[in-house]
Design an enzyme around this catalytic site. Structure first.
Site, mmCIF file in Angstrom:
data_model
loop_
_atom_site.group_PDB
_atom_site.id
_atom_site.type_symbol
_atom_site.label_atom_id
_atom_site.label_comp_id
_atom_site.label_asym_id
_atom_site.label_seq_id
_atom_site.Cartn_x
_atom_site.Cartn_y
_atom_site.Cartn_z
ATOM 1 N N GLU A 198 -5.945 -8.374 0.062
ATOM 2 C CA GLU A 198 -6.666 -7.999 1.283
ATOM 3 C C GLU A 198 -8.097 -7.661 0.898
ATOM 4 O O GLU A 198 -8.340 -7.085 -0.164
ATOM 5 C CB GLU A 198 -6.051 -6.770 1.977
ATOM 6 C CG GLU A 198 -4.739 -7.038 2.684
ATOM 7 C CD GLU A 198 -4.199 -5.820 3.420
ATOM 8 O OE1 GLU A 198 -5.014 -5.039 3.979
ATOM 9 O OE2 GLU A 198 -2.972 -5.658 3.436
ATOM 10 N N GLU A 224 0.807 -1.234 0.000
ATOM 11 C CA GLU A 224 0.000 0.000 0.000
ATOM 12 C C GLU A 224 0.833 1.273 0.000
ATOM 13 O O GLU A 224 0.735 2.113 0.904
ATOM 14 C CB GLU A 224 -0.977 -0.025 1.182
ATOM 15 C CG GLU A 224 -2.016 -1.110 1.039
ATOM 16 C CD GLU A 224 -3.147 -1.018 2.056
ATOM 17 O OE1 GLU A 224 -3.029 -0.238 3.005
ATOM 18 O OE2 GLU A 224 -4.148 -1.725 1.881
HETATM 19 C C1 BGP Z 1 -4.798 -2.215 5.120
HETATM 20 C C2 BGP Z 1 -3.455 -2.633 5.630
HETATM 21 C C3 BGP Z 1 -3.483 -3.725 6.632
HETATM 22 C C4 BGP Z 1 -4.712 -3.802 7.511
HETATM 23 C C5 BGP Z 1 -5.980 -3.371 6.828
HETATM 24 C C6 BGP Z 1 -7.153 -3.141 7.751
HETATM 25 O O1 BGP Z 1 -4.738 -0.896 4.697
HETATM 26 O O2 BGP Z 1 -2.622 -3.068 4.585
HETATM 27 O O3 BGP Z 1 -2.255 -3.686 7.310
HETATM 28 O O4 BGP Z 1 -4.529 -3.293 8.755
HETATM 29 O O5 BGP Z 1 -5.808 -2.219 6.056
HETATM 30 O O6 BGP Z 1 -7.120 -1.845 8.282
HETATM 31 P P1 BGP Z 1 -7.324 -1.538 9.791
HETATM 32 O O7 BGP Z 1 -6.348 -2.376 10.525
HETATM 33 O O8 BGP Z 1 -7.070 -0.095 9.980
HETATM 34 O O9 BGP Z 1 -8.715 -1.914 10.085
#
Ligand code: BGP
Length: 481
Positions: A380, A168
């Protein structure tokens, strides 16, 4: 590839994690601190969320977790290497125990027929590099990232085929102050973001070239946060703002990775806004060569965005995530003279104010395919929610099942429209530390029994979604009920 039940044969069903969010053992067996260890300590002190010292304790539970993944029928598992575990000072002397941990983990995965998909860097830069020269503030990162990539390729090249260089990048650029650099000075300096972005493009290119050189049959990509930005109305100014948001938030990053070029309209905007970065001779050629080593795009998709024409006079600021977990307020992104984020009235938000939009996944997958014609892998996707562990050890999470079901349907529709989708690795395999909402915001198929205040024994339990996903995988996506 033959398509069976709507999904290609050999489709990589699995799930994703990142090192600092699941491993714990933050200072164990020779590992030194990374930025996330420091940042999450600050978050703990400010807001009471868990820090990164234990998280899901995957470092000690990995065998049990891999067995549970195998029980679900996983074909793949996306994880990241904790850079300061293998190279505690970022470069130089490796840490034998840290290096061995990943050999053991890969062996465990292969023994269960699970393909590792490895991210080199998922937000957790070694503090040694931050202290030495400010991390991505310095061009030195380009060479040090290449050093790290070459180290990984030589050490793990025979065990890992799928490589993702950076997680990201666009999110890092937007939140660079929080996720990546602890410096008040840079917080107020948006120009710095695009200079760092340029260094990341160079670092990514060098890493991609190195992996292809050192690992036969390797497949290299990077994972990007991909969200389509819809116009808030059909007013031409809103539609134009949506085009600009898509260029600025998505294609500026994809164009660099996949085509090896910078998007002209975004460069013109950065120039007008005084945010343009310095480019040295040979840089653009390197980015181009890197794009020739780009095999697939990792798509991280949670939500779509919605934008309108920018309000004159509003100053620049990034989107602020919901920090309370009680729904409601979000601060939307503003890019002066380009676009302004707003609520999409057609979508329902999660408790953490993320709009749920399966069609947005189909939209962005088809966009990517029509624009670049490149294979993609979902790296993801998922629903962060509060879960309840019942007295009998069950966890009923129909909301998560429904979210994933609808997104799998969207993937099927995208495949039917020609998208070359290699796999689905939703976030996350087990509950882990959220980037901004601690442990209470859960994403896993596997429940981890701990809270933000009490780490307990981190015992594992199977959620209802665990059994449901197992059946999805067993039928190659045919049975979604
Ligand atoms: C993405 C990231 C992850 C993960 C996910 C969920 O942007 O790559 O590392 O954390 O988001 O987000 P959050 O943990 O803020 O709910």
């Amino acid at each position: 590839m033959e398509v069976v039940n709507g999904f290609p044969e050999g489709f990589l069903w699995g799930a994703a994690t990142s090192a600092y969010q699941c491993e714990g053992a933050a200072l164990e067996d020779g590992k030194k601190e990374n930025q996330q260890d420091v940042i999450n300590r600050q978050i703990h002190d400010e807001r009471g969320y868990a820090d990164a010292s234990v998280t899901a304790d995957f470092y000690h539970h990995y065998k049990e977790d891999v067995a549970l993944m195998a029980e679900m029928g996983f074909k793949s598992f996306r994880l990241s290497i904790n850079w300061s575990r293998v190279l505690p000072d970022g470069v130089g002397e490796p840490n034998p125990k840290g290096v061995q941990f990943y050999h053991d983990l890969f062996a465990e995965l292969h023994a269960h027929g699970i393909e590792p998909i490895v991210t080199m860097w998922h937000y957790d830069l070694p503090m040694a590099l931050v202290e030495k020269y400010g991390g991505w503030r310095s061009r030195q990162m380009v060479d040090d990232f290449e050093y790290y990539a070459r180290f990984l390729a030589k050490e793990y090249g025979s065990e890992v085929r799928y490589w993702l260089t950076i997680n990201e990048q666009s999110i890092v650029v937007n939140y660079i102050d929080k996720k990546n650099l602890i410096s008040k000075e840079d917080f107020y300096n948006p120009r710095y973001r695009y200079q760092a972005n340029h260094y990341m493009n160079l670092a990514h290119a060098k890493a991609a070239i190195a992996i292809h050189e050192l690992v036969p049959n390797a497949l290299v990509g990077a994972a990007l946060d991909c969200a389509p930005y819809y116009p808030a109305s059909s007013a031409p100014q809103d539609v134009l703002a949506s085009r600009h948001a898509n260029e600025f938030k998505n294609y500026f990053y994809m164009d660099a990775y996949i085509k090896g070029t910078y998007t002209p309209s975004v460069l013109a905007y950065l120039e007008r806004q005084g945010l343009m970065f310095d480019v040295e001779p040979g840089d653009l050629e390197l980015i181009k060569r890197g794009s020739e080593c780009f095999d697939f795009l990792g798509v991280n998709y949670y939500q779509s965005g919605c934008v309108k024409a920018p309000t004159p006079g509003k100053s620049r600021h990034p989107k602020e995530n919901n920090k309370t977990g009680k729904g409601g307020h979000v601060e939307y992104e503003v890019q002066p003279d380009l676009f302004e984020g707003t609520k999409n009235e057609y979508l329902v938000d999660t408790d953490f104010s993320m709009p749920i939009d399966p069609s947005g996944l189909q939209f962005i997958l088809e966009e990517i395919n029509d624009r670049y014609g490149i294979p993609v892998m979902i790296c993801e996707n998922g629903l962060g929610a509060y879960d309840t562990l019942e007295k009998d050890g069950s966890i009923h999470d129909p909301y998560r099942i429904e979210y994933i079901r609808q997104h799998i349907k969207a993937m099927k529709a995208a495949i039917a429209n020609g998208v070359q989708l290699w796999g689905y690795n939703p976030w996350s395999a087990m509950d882990l530390l959220s980037t901004s909402n601690g442990i209470a915001k859960r994403y896993g198929f596997i429940y981890v029994d701990r809270t933000d205040d009490d780490v307990r024994e981190c015992r594992r339990y199977r959620k209802d979604s665990f059994y449901w996903y197992k059946n999805v995988i067993a039928t190659n996506g045919k049975n979604l009920e």
